[in-house]
Design a protein around this motif. Structure first.
Motif, PDB file in Angstrom:
ATOM      1  N   ASN B  12       0.850  -1.191   0.000  1.00 51.75           N
ATOM      2  CA  ASN B  12       0.000   0.000   0.000  1.00 51.75           C
ATOM      3  C   ASN B  12       0.883   1.236   0.000  1.00 51.75           C
ATOM      4  N   ILE B  13       0.671   2.100  -0.989  1.00 49.95           N
ATOM      5  CA  ILE B  13       1.458   3.323  -1.044  1.00 49.95           C
ATOM      6  C   ILE B  13       0.562   4.497  -1.388  1.00 49.95           C
ATOM      7  N   GLN B  14       1.108   5.688  -1.166  1.00 44.62           N
ATOM      8  CA  GLN B  14       0.373   6.918  -1.445  1.00 44.62           C
ATOM      9  C   GLN B  14       0.620   7.343  -2.889  1.00 44.62           C
ATOM     10  N   GLU B  15      -0.383   7.899  -3.490  1.00 41.39           N
ATOM     11  CA  GLU B  15      -0.260   8.416  -4.860  1.00 41.39           C
ATOM     12  C   GLU B  15       0.931   9.361  -4.967  1.00 41.39           C
ATOM     13  N   GLY B  16       1.669   9.217  -6.057  1.00 42.06           N
ATOM     14  CA  GLY B  16       2.831  10.070  -6.293  1.00 42.06           C
ATOM     15  C   GLY B  16       4.149   9.462  -5.841  1.00 42.06           C
ATOM     16  N   LYS B  17       4.067   8.460  -4.945  1.00 44.79           N
ATOM     17  CA  LYS B  17       5.287   7.801  -4.480  1.00 44.79           C
ATOM     18  C   LYS B  17       5.726   6.733  -5.480  1.00 44.79           C
ATOM     19  N   THR B  18       6.937   6.233  -5.258  1.00 45.25           N
ATOM     20  CA  THR B  18       7.449   5.147  -6.090  1.00 45.25           C
ATOM     21  C   THR B  18       7.151   3.801  -5.434  1.00 45.25           C
ATOM     22  N   ALA B  79       6.000   7.863  -9.652  1.00 54.05           N
ATOM     23  CA  ALA B  79       4.832   8.746  -9.683  1.00 54.05           C
ATOM     24  C   ALA B  79       3.551   7.922  -9.762  1.00 54.05           C
ATOM     25  N   SER B  80       3.390   7.005  -8.827  1.00 53.22           N
ATOM     26  CA  SER B  80       2.287   6.051  -8.896  1.00 53.22           C
ATOM     27  C   SER B  80       0.922   6.739  -8.853  1.00 53.22           C
ATOM     28  N   GLN B  81      -0.047   6.091  -9.489  1.00 53.91           N
ATOM     29  CA  GLN B  81      -1.410   6.609  -9.586  1.00 53.91           C
ATOM     30  C   GLN B  81      -2.378   5.527  -9.117  1.00 53.91           C
ATOM     31  N   THR B 109       0.089  -7.711  -4.821  1.00 50.38           N
ATOM     32  CA  THR B 109      -0.992  -6.759  -5.063  1.00 50.38           C
ATOM     33  C   THR B 109      -0.562  -5.377  -4.603  1.00 50.38           C
ATOM     34  N   LEU B 110      -0.669  -4.425  -5.499  1.00 53.90           N
ATOM     35  CA  LEU B 110      -0.328  -3.032  -5.213  1.00 53.90           C
ATOM     36  C   LEU B 110      -1.609  -2.219  -5.086  1.00 53.90           C
ATOM     37  N   GLN B 111      -1.697  -1.464  -4.026  1.00 50.24           N
ATOM     38  CA  GLN B 111      -2.832  -0.553  -3.826  1.00 50.24           C
ATOM     39  C   GLN B 111      -2.271   0.852  -3.693  1.00 50.24           C
ATOM     40  N   VAL B 112      -2.645   1.731  -4.630  1.00 48.78           N
ATOM     41  CA  VAL B 112      -2.193   3.122  -4.588  1.00 48.78           C
ATOM     42  C   VAL B 112      -3.359   3.977  -4.105  1.00 48.78           C
ATOM     43  N   LYS B 113      -3.144   4.663  -3.001  1.00 52.57           N
ATOM     44  CA  LYS B 113      -4.219   5.447  -2.406  1.00 52.57           C
ATOM     45  C   LYS B 113      -4.097   6.914  -2.800  1.00 52.57           C
TER      46      LYS B 113
END
Lengths: 113, 114
Positions: B12-18, B79-81, B109-113
């Motif tokens: 789980n990562i925040q939008e904009g992070k790598t 720059a994840s979305q 599984t990647l979850q971009v918040k």
């Protein structure tokens, strides 16, 4: 472009029934594969074919059979369905081993009860 | 036999992070390694391929590295979305394979918040 087409999308079978999962591709690929995907387990290779008339077993072939009479079609046959065959089945094709990326269908979700 | 391990826990990562996903393998070094994306209810879709003599490959916001000494590949999304949320699978083929059989990891599984 259709790519790899699988039918049906969903199916429920009773224990002991049989069925055929259909797979057809319109890209003239020689190499075709059947995988099953269980939750958290990744994709396991069931059978594969390197060309019309040639098939071979993969990692988990028991309970399944395949045929490859044409380049386009690669059906997977389940005889005497068992609950352990409840899974999502993916068919894939590849142009050749030098350009070795897989093109997948969208899967058949099979439940055996 | 060859085994591939990917982080089974969701990332789980925040939008904009790598986002960085890991793929480790045992035994022989593969001829090449591939990364696929899988959305719920769909088949995997090919993203990138890296050969054993390549250290890095890029495609838009995606970057793959391949370290045959560590027996590891890293998959980066910069720059994840939220639209990048999906399961990512790594796969490899053994050297000199004439069947094209790919061995797959179990996926991360990647979850971009947002």
């Amino acid at each position: 472009n259709a790519g790899v087409t699988q039918t049906p999308k969903f199916r429920i079978l009773k224990i002991g029934q049989s069925m055929t999962l259909q797979c057809t591709q319109d890209m003239n690929h020689n190499y075709m594969y059947w995988y099953r995907q269980d939750p958290g387990m990744g994709l396991k290779l069931i059978y594969y074919s390197v060309g019309a008339g040639i098939t071979d077993k993969g990692e988990v072939p028991n309970g399944y059979n395949v045929s490859r009479s044409t380049t386009e079609d690669f059906p997977l046959r389940l005889e005497l369905a068992a609950p352990s065959q409840t899974s999502v089945y993916f068919c894939a094709s590849m142009q050749g081993i030098r350009i070795s990326t897989l093109h997948f269908g969208n899967g058949t979700r099979l439940t055996v009860t | 036999s060859q085994k591939i391990e990917q982080n089974s826990e969701a990332l789980n990562i925040q939008e904009g992070k790598t986002a960085t996903l890991t793929c480790n393998y045992t035994n022989y070094s593969p001829a090449y390694l591939q990364w696929y994306r899988q959305d719920p209810g769909r088949g995997p879709v090919f993203l990138l391929l890296i050969r054993e003599n390549e250290k890095e490959k890029r495609k838009e916001r995606l970057k793959v590295t391949f370290d045959t000494t560590l027996k590891q590949s890293l998959f980066h999304i910069t720059a994840s979305q939220p639209a990048d949320s999906a399961t990512y699978l790594c796969a490899l083929v053994r050297p000199s394979s004439n069947t094209g059989k790919l061995i797959f990891g179990q996926g991360t599984t990647l979850q971009v918040k947002p």
